[in-house]
Enzyme design. Structure first.
Site, mmCIF file in Angstrom:
data_model
loop_
_atom_site.group_PDB
_atom_site.id
_atom_site.type_symbol
_atom_site.label_atom_id
_atom_site.label_comp_id
_atom_site.label_asym_id
_atom_site.label_seq_id
_atom_site.Cartn_x
_atom_site.Cartn_y
_atom_site.Cartn_z
ATOM 1 N N ASP A 1 0.855 -1.230 0.052
ATOM 2 C CA ASP A 1 -0.002 0.005 0.057
ATOM 3 C C ASP A 1 0.901 1.405 0.070
ATOM 4 O O ASP A 1 0.663 2.091 -0.732
ATOM 5 C CB ASP A 1 -1.049 -0.074 1.265
ATOM 6 N N THR B 1 -6.918 -4.853 0.747
ATOM 7 C CA THR B 1 -5.671 -5.074 1.490
ATOM 8 C C THR B 1 -5.918 -6.393 2.105
ATOM 9 O O THR B 1 -5.072 -7.069 2.349
ATOM 10 C CB THR B 1 -5.228 -3.842 2.142
#
Length: 311
Positions: free
Chosen positions: A50, A123
């Site tokens: 990320d 995620t």
């Protein structure tokens, strides 16, 4: 890059190339096996993928378009600082660069644009190995409305001339359409796609009201919208708050360019100006066409709509 190409087309062409590079970063982090997981909140995680993918995207776009407002999901100091030179992408996608810009977007200036970035949508799924759910999202809004977007799938596998290639990038531009694949018609029966990791009683109540033949529970707003475009699902419903503007800007832009519709569960469009709150408080309802969207909207219980409208 030709100066005669309208800004929106140039920015979309840049975003396609940047998303491809970010997708490789996402794969590289996974292959090294050191995910660097940080828990930002309940069921809300951040990984090194990320952070690194966002640094790549923001640094690359900011270098070329310094006056554009770019808002990324990972507003953590670890996402800032020096960026490796091979993460700075200045290439543009030649196919996108050759598009004819709609007249309504030809005069857009950098100051009119807000770019919403989700460097790794899904995620939780990424950390659990559901890699096909993972996408990189870059949404481009003008005067609060999504007009262009990129959805990149880092783990999509294709065979080109007998060789396996990783990654697929799909883009959409208002008034032009979508590229990267050909949308499919919706399934014959009502199939709903929804969250696999952020459900609650309100969300389940909305799903039950649909009387769908099947409910698909997957991760990521980008992946859910791709299921609509690929004809895997009819409607995407998440009947409560949870997702953010960076989750829906790019998917809405791509879906809209394909003739679909994404709103909240009251039927109202979200605004994507820089001053707007990040949270999509009143849920998400999306469909590949207006007819399906109207049908699904009519099935959501009024009491649920009223409850959400008070938020």
């Amino acid at each position: 890059m030709s100066t005669s190409v309208p800004l929106i087309v140039k920015l979309l062409a840049s975003s396609v190339s940047v998303a491809n590079r970010a997708g490789k970063i996402v794969r590289d982090v996974m292959s090294k096996g050191e995910l660097g997981i940080v828990e930002k909140g309940k069921d809300d995680y951040q990984t090194e993928a990320d952070r690194s993918a966002q640094r790549c995207i923001i640094a690359s776009l900011a270098a070329q378009y310094p006056n554009i407002n770019i808002i990324g999901e990972e507003d953590n100091p670890d996402t800032e600082g020096d960026v490796p030179s091979d993460w700075i992408v200045i290439d543009t996608d030649k196919d996108v660069l050759s598009l004819e810009c709609p007249s309504s977007l030809q005069g857009v200036k950098e100051e009119d644009i807000v770019v919403w970035v989700d460097p790794l949508d899904g995620t939780s799924e990424y950390t659990q190995g559901f890699l096909e759910h993972v996408t990189v999202l870059i949404g481009i809004s003008v005067n609060e409305k999504p007009v262009a977007g990129v959805i990149h799938q880092p783990y999509y596998k294709t065979l080109i001339d007998g060789e396996k290639k990783m990654g697929r990038t799909i883009w959409g531009l208002q008034g032009v359409g979508v590229g990267g694949f050909t949308p499919a018609p919706p399934p014959d029966s009502l199939i709903i796609t929804t969250t696999r990791s952020h459900s609650n009683a309100l969300a389940e109540k909305g799903l039950q009201a649909m009387n769908a033949s099947q409910v698909l529970r997957v991760g990521g707003a980008g992946y859910k919208v791709l299921q609509l475009l690929e004809g895997v699902a009819s409607v995407y419903l998440f009947a409560t708050s949870g997702c953010k503007k960076w989750d829906t800007c790019a998917p809405e832009a791509v879906l809209s360019a394909a003739g679909g519709k994404l709103t909240d569960i009251l039927g109202n469009y979200y605004k994507y100006g820089a001053s707007e709150q990040r949270l999509n408080k009143t849920g998400v309802l999306a469909a590949v066409n207006n007819e399906l969207h109207s049908y699904a909207l009519s099935k959501i219980p009024e009491e649920l709509k009223e409850l959400q409208s008070k938020k």
